[in-house]
Design a protein around this motif. Structure first.
Motif, PDB file in Angstrom:
ATOM      1  N   GLY A  22      -9.819   0.145   7.693  1.00 22.65           N
ATOM      2  CA  GLY A  22     -10.654   1.347   6.915  1.00 22.65           C
ATOM      3  C   GLY A  22      -9.958   2.000   5.992  1.00 22.65           C
ATOM      4  O   GLY A  22      -9.850   2.211   4.869  1.00 22.65           O
ATOM      5  N   GLU A  23      -8.705   2.375   6.486  1.00 22.42           N
ATOM      6  CA  GLU A  23      -7.796   3.162   5.902  1.00 22.42           C
ATOM      7  C   GLU A  23      -7.091   2.679   4.391  1.00 22.42           C
ATOM      8  O   GLU A  23      -6.883   3.439   3.554  1.00 22.42           O
ATOM      9  N   PHE A  24      -7.169   1.393   4.535  1.00 24.39           N
ATOM     10  CA  PHE A  24      -6.547   0.788   3.398  1.00 24.39           C
ATOM     11  C   PHE A  24      -7.583   0.644   2.098  1.00 24.39           C
ATOM     12  O   PHE A  24      -7.489   0.743   0.984  1.00 24.39           O
ATOM     13  N   ILE A  25      -8.888   0.376   2.924  1.00 26.70           N
ATOM     14  CA  ILE A  25     -10.022   0.014   2.027  1.00 26.70           C
ATOM     15  C   ILE A  25     -10.305   1.570   1.153  1.00 26.70           C
ATOM     16  O   ILE A  25     -10.643   1.306  -0.085  1.00 26.70           O
ATOM     17  N   ALA A  26     -10.156   2.406   2.097  1.00 22.33           N
ATOM     18  CA  ALA A  26     -10.454   3.895   1.509  1.00 22.33           C
ATOM     19  C   ALA A  26      -9.729   4.215   0.327  1.00 22.33           C
ATOM     20  O   ALA A  26     -10.174   4.941  -0.570  1.00 22.33           O
ATOM     21  N   TYR A  49       0.849  -1.258  -0.113  1.00 19.72           N
ATOM     22  CA  TYR A  49      -0.007  -0.046  -0.050  1.00 19.72           C
ATOM     23  C   TYR A  49       0.834   1.235   0.024  1.00 19.72           C
ATOM     24  O   TYR A  49       0.616   2.205  -0.610  1.00 19.72           O
ATOM     25  N   ILE A  50       1.816   0.989   0.661  1.00 23.46           N
ATOM     26  CA  ILE A  50       2.826   2.545   0.753  1.00 23.46           C
ATOM     27  C   ILE A  50       3.527   2.486  -0.509  1.00 23.46           C
ATOM     28  O   ILE A  50       3.388   3.741  -0.972  1.00 23.46           O
ATOM     29  N   ARG A  51       3.990   1.396  -1.064  1.00 25.71           N
ATOM     30  CA  ARG A  51       4.575   1.541  -2.476  1.00 25.71           C
ATOM     31  C   ARG A  51       3.545   2.336  -3.547  1.00 25.71           C
ATOM     32  O   ARG A  51       3.842   3.326  -4.284  1.00 25.71           O
ATOM     33  N   SER A 107      -8.875  -5.905   0.024  1.00 22.92           N
ATOM     34  CA  SER A 107      -8.637  -5.634   1.172  1.00 22.92           C
ATOM     35  C   SER A 107      -9.541  -5.972   2.387  1.00 22.92           C
ATOM     36  O   SER A 107      -9.171  -6.491   3.395  1.00 22.92           O
ATOM     37  N   ILE A 108     -10.952  -5.804   2.115  1.00 20.41           N
ATOM     38  CA  ILE A 108     -11.724  -6.207   3.033  1.00 20.41           C
ATOM     39  C   ILE A 108     -11.419  -7.661   3.422  1.00 20.41           C
ATOM     40  O   ILE A 108     -11.725  -8.068   4.847  1.00 20.41           O
TER      41      ILE A 108
END
Lengths: 624, 451
Positions: B413-417, A554-556, B406-407
């Motif tokens: 949440g912040e990753f799904i967002a 995700y960071i990448r 992701s879910i």
């Protein structure tokens, strides 16, 4: 005649950071405040941090500001919000001892070299040829300066409302600041009116604590500042907050006062914050909600006062009192001070530049609520940027602008300048499109280099960061290769009911499993070597390595996006660029561009109403 | 907002006219992109500027699209000043569209109006007077597309995309609520519910994606291949249309010497008829080329008219060959020369006489039915006609899939967002919405916030 390099108007959270940063950078600074004991006074709730606000405090700290240090010294409850979520939204919050906070702030300000406190008020800003040259004060003095930073909070023509009666003032028991708005309007600035509110204060020992839900702080509180010595922290005994709720009976009583509400009768013209509505607003707008949550927050260790968070109101005092007596636990509560709303002047922030200097007058800077923000942290974040830039400007050094992908402070100022605002602006993590990169835990790695460059951060602190950074980078490389055998970790996994591994795996790979922490895995791997030992002994580095491994993908992706956007952010637009004759740009786009005068194509692209084809046309003309 | 140095592609010659079409690709990665789909003697990255190379362009499943000539221009010596590639292909609308599609699939994007010229200016290849003309072009084209957006087709699409975007914003709001207002006394999001909602949005996007082929037909017409053994009456059929229907729009030279192409508009729908040459195996080089052209035409056709002669009977071997090239459901069996027989038991879907015109109207009804289906689409359906919209929808779908992933991986949440926001922005590109405050506004309206 008195003379300073820089005059800071106001000793609130923006004023403190602005004055200290500029003074430390070698400028002579005069802080003009009506009452020096009011320096750092918290007008509203006695708390620092919270979602996104905690991030701001960490960033201010990394830049060398003082808010985190003062909050650490005077905090009486520390919590990390969102701990069940990912690290990007972890946010520190503390309850502060209101009196101690202000005392500590005054001490820090008075002990800063090059910084003089002037107990007076500023009635008028003086310019010559569109350049600031000084101020005229309430005591009739003229003080010369090269730069003026206005951090007036809620004081500009402040008007406090309770019921149908209103009192002039910027805060309970304090006079408003008059004259300054008018002098700025005369220079050509446009002013507006905003509103905010504060809840009643209750007498501590009149509350029935036994029946209320307790909300304690974290068992292992974490300080905001990297510079707070961990062995001395927390400095003060820690206390709890309590929670209670309104109910339909309370709402009924409040409704009785609606005909005398300055909000509903139109007496208040300023726009209030939608994320922090008064209790009467909540009852009206969310009529189907049977209860609203309230927090009872201690005002301080020695204080008799309790702050009733969530019950902000400008209804008549007797209605406030009658209603709160019906709330669970408050049946016998004494109301020491009623809630009120305050209206104040602000200057819609399209009039400032990303350095916080006004576009109209050279050397004039605005920071804090004057720009339409709300909150101590938002104010402090602007204060330090204004202070640094005013000093840089006087020293003829290049300006300092934080980008959206570097800091919440960057998001805050870019939003203000690019979109302006007509309600009090509060920071939220969802405002930051690069949220996964802007974490509390890496604020030092993002920003401390600037704090060091401006000599707001000491060599020692910076050196520590550099060491940590080397450890983080080398550990990540090392763990990518370092293997762990099934025999080393499987018994641990089995005893914790976790699925075992069949083959030798790298530590990096196994740490990606959500249920395993880096510390656990390192402790299981036989034969500690130097890197692992170092890492286990450096909690902060360990945390960074873990986060960067676990969320690498995700960071990448966010970093890739940033790299792409960077290219359009770099294309500069001259400040005096005239859009009037660019007929090929849409009419709406042209108006907005002329008003906001973006500094880069990136900034222009975020202005609503400016279309992609407008930008294309603009690019063509910029090149010519 | 597009980034100024990404790779762009567009047709450089007029659409649908001429024996040869030139597709222009420009940007840092243009040579690398074409290398992925071009099979020539050597890799283009090893070629010098201003050289021309013969080779084949393959589609994503490695099937031949066309034989082409590729010209290489290395920065700064190109029209735009960037690395550029020009592909000269046969001048078929279908071929051009396929080539552009595969280039886009490999990382380029469709150029905006005037974009090549804009880049040429930005890179100092043309002067200011020319550049100002470009600005006007960008603007006027934009005006035109704005007017276009008012037509019903696009209006419906905007409505639909806007609805999907708003549904996503609602989901984002629920997720952001939990992140930014954790302290509030609110009921937070139920993930199974979010999954279900995302799934249904994805399905709706799929429907829109499916409508693309239909939309393309509405815009570009129905491609019909005429197949049959020699003397079965293909030319007679074309001639009949030419004479009797008086509906011929234009006669466009075929892509090769062996294909004749006619356009005819009947009841508002444009049909492009391709008369194919023989399809039998041969050793004659010229004829071989003709056969491979015919096969290509059949593959690209929306409908294949398989003509049989009522006098000589059903050509089974050719029918089998057809079925191996195209789907059976695309084929219409047409029995010609029924004016010469009294009765026939040869299998057919339509019986016609290219000489008398009997059955011709019925044939076109069948063609329409085959190409458009029996009608899930009506004037009230949102239809995608533009490849840029098609690509945006596809990207949005991918982002939604990521969010669902992701879910499922139990990320917070912040990753799904992240992916939800990307999906919202991508849909926003279709309808020209860029504001980022929509989520917060939605939260403030719907939820009682305020500690």
């Amino acid at each position: 005649m008195k003379e300073f390099d820089i005059i800071v108007v106001g000793g609130g959270h923006a004023g403190i950071e602005a004055a200290i940063a500029a003074a430390k950078m070698g400028c002579s600074v005069g802080m003009v405040t009506m009452d020096k004991h009011a320096i750092g006074r918290m007008s509203c709730n006695p708390a620092i941090g919270g979602s996104a606000k905690g991030h701001l405090v960490h960033e201010i700290d990394a830049l060398g500001g003082v808010m985190g240090l003062i909050a650490d010294k005077t905090g009486i409850q520390f919590r990390t919000l969102n701990k069940s979520k990912g690290p990007a939204v972890w946010a520190g919050r503390c309850q502060s001892d209101r009196k101690l906070y202000s005392e500590e702030a005054e001490r820090v300000v008075s002990s800063t070299q090059n910084l003089e406190i002037v107990e007076d008020s500023v009635l008028e800003a003086i310019e010559e040829n569109k350049k600031i040259v000084g101020v005229r004060t309430g005591k009739g003095e003229e003080i010369k300066c090269k730069a003026l930073i206005v951090c007036s909070g809620t004081f500009l023509n402040g008007l406090m409302h309770t019921g149908l009666s209103s009192t002039k003032g910027g805060r309970f028991g304090e006079s408003p600041a008059t004259g300054l708005t008018e002098s700025l309007v005369k220079m050509g600035f446009v002013s507006g009116r905003l509103k905010t509110g504060t809840p009643p204060r209750l007498l501590k020992n009149s509350i029935n604590w036994n029946i209320l839900e307790e909300q304690p702080g974290n068992e292992n509180p974490e300080p905001f500042s990297l510079r707070t010595p961990i062995y001395e922290f927390p400095y003060l005994p820690q206390v709890s907050c309590h929670i209670t709720y309104t109910d339909p009976i309370v709402h009924k009583i409040l409704e009785k006062g609606f005909d005398r509400s300055p909000l509903f009768t139109g007496l208040i013209s300023g726009v209030g914050p939608r994320y922090c509505p008064s209790i009467e607003d909540k009852v009206v707008r969310f009529a189907d909600k049977e209860r609203h949550q309230l927090f009872l927050e201690p005002e301080g260790l020695d204080s008799d006062l309790i702050y009733l968070n969530g019950f902000s109101s400008s209804l008549p005092a007797e209605i406030q009192f009658e209603a709160l007596r019906k709330i669970k636990g408050l049946e016998k509560a004494e109301m020491v001070r009623h809630g009120y709303a305050v209206e104040y002047d602000y200057f819609p922030p399209y009039q400032i530049d990303l350095t916080l200097e006004t576009k109209l007058i050279e050397g004039l800077y605005f920071a804090g609520q004057i720009n339409g923000t709300s909150g101590y942290e938002e104010a402090a974040g602007q204060g330090i940027i204004a202070g640094i830039n005013a000093a840089l400007n006087i020293q003829r050094r290049p300006e300092f602008i934080l980008k959206r992908n570097q800091a919440y402070i960057g998001v805050l100022i870019d939003d203000l300048v690019g979109k302006s605002t007509n309600e009090p602006y509060r920071m939220f993590t969802s405002r930051a499109e690069h949220r996964l990169l802007l974490r509390q835990d890496n604020a030092d790695r993002r920003l401390m280099k600037y704090g060091f460059e401006f000599e707001l951060i000491s060599k020692e602190t910076y050196h520590e960061l550099k060491e940590r950074e080397i450890l983080i980078i080398s550990s990540k490389q090392y763990l990518r290769k370092r293997k762990i055998q099934p025999g080393q970790i499987n018994s641990f996994l089995e005893s914790n009911n976790l699925s075992i591994i069949d083959n030798t795996e790298t530590i990096e790979k196994i740490v990606k499993r959500p249920e395993l922490s880096l510390r656990t895995v390192l402790e299981q791997s036989n034969g500690y070597d130097e890197t692992i030992l170092k890492l286990l002994n450096n909690e902060k580095a360990l945390q960074q390595v873990e986060i960067e491994i676990k969320y690498e993908g995700y960071i990448r992706r966010q970093e890739e996006l940033v790299a792409k956007i960077e290219k359009i952010e770099k294309i500069q637009i001259p400040l005096n660029f005239d859009y009037t004759n660019l007929k090929a740009i849409s009419t709406e786009g042209r108006e907005k561009l002329n008003k906001i005068k973006p500094r880069s194509i990136g900034q222009a692209s975020r202005i609503s109403g400016v279309t992609p084809s407008d930008l294309s046309v603009l690019l063509v003309y910029l090149k010519s | 907002m597009h980034f100024e140095d990404d790779t762009i592609v567009a047709l450089a010659t007029p659409f649908g006219v001429g024996a040869i079409s030139v597709i222009r690709v420009s940007g840092e990665k243009s040579i690398e992109t074409i290398d992925k789909i071009f099979i020539g003697k050597i890799k283009l990255e090893h070629c010098r500027s201003h050289t021309i190379h013969y080779g084949k362009i393959l589609d994503s499943s490695n099937e031949l699209i066309d034989d082409v000539l590729v010209s290489i221009f290395i920065s700064p010596h190109s029209y735009t000043g960037e690395d550029s590639v020009e592909i000269s292909s046969h001048g078929s609308v279908l071929i051009v569209e396929k080539i552009i599609k595969v280039i886009v699939e490999n990382g380029a994007r469709l150029a905006e109006p005037g974009e090549f010229t804009k880049r040429a200016f930005l890179n100092g290849r043309i002067d200011l007077a020319q550049a100002e003309a470009v600005a006007d072009v960008i603007n006027s084209r934009n005006e035109a597309s704005f007017r276009g957006a008012r037509n019903q087709l696009n209006g419906l699409l905007s409505q639909r995309v806007n609805f999907l975007r708003e549904s996503l914003i609602n989901i984002s709001s629920m997720i952001e609520l939990e992140l930014d207002f954790a302290e509030e006394d609110l009921e937070f999001v139920s993930l199974p519910q979010v999954l279900e909602k995302l799934y249904s949005i994805e399905n709706e996007i799929d429907e829109l994606l499916d409508s693309y082929s239909f939309g393309r037909i509405i815009k570009d017409g129905i491609n019909v291949a005429l197949v049959g053994k020699p003397n079965v009456g293909k030319s007679s059929l074309l001639n009949y249309l030419l004479k009797e229907k008086r509906a011929i729009v234009s006669e466009i030279p075929g892509t090769t010497r062996d294909i004749i192409r006619e356009e005819v508009a009947i009841n508002g729908i444009l049909f492009t008829l391709y008369d194919t040459a023989g399809m039998r195996t041969t050793h004659d080089e010229i004829e071989k080329e003709g056969v491979s052209r015919s096969v290509e035409t059949v593959k690209n056709a929306d409908v294949v008219v398989f003509l049989n002669d009522a006098l000589t009977g059903f050509t089974e071997d050719l029918y089998q060959q057809l079925k191996s090239i195209t789907e059976e459901k695309r084929i219409i069996n047409v029995l010609n020369k029924i004016d010469l027989v009294t009765d026939s038991n040869i299998p057919s879907d339509v019986k016609i006489s290219a000489k008398t015109g009997e059955g011709i109207d019925e044939l076109f009804d069948k063609l329409k039915e085959k190409a458009l289906g029996t009608g899930n689409y009506s004037e009230k359906t949102a239809i995608v006609t533009n490849i840029r919209h098609f690509n945006s929808l596809k990207k949005a779908k991918e982002f939604i899939e990521n969010a669902r992933e992701s879910i499922k991986e139990r990320l917070t949440g912040e990753f799904i967002a992240v992916d939800l926001r990307n999906a919202e922005d991508t849909l926003g590109e279709i309808i020209g919405r860029v504001t980022t405050d929509d989520i917060l506004n939605n939260i403030f309206i719907k939820f009682c916030i305020g500690k």
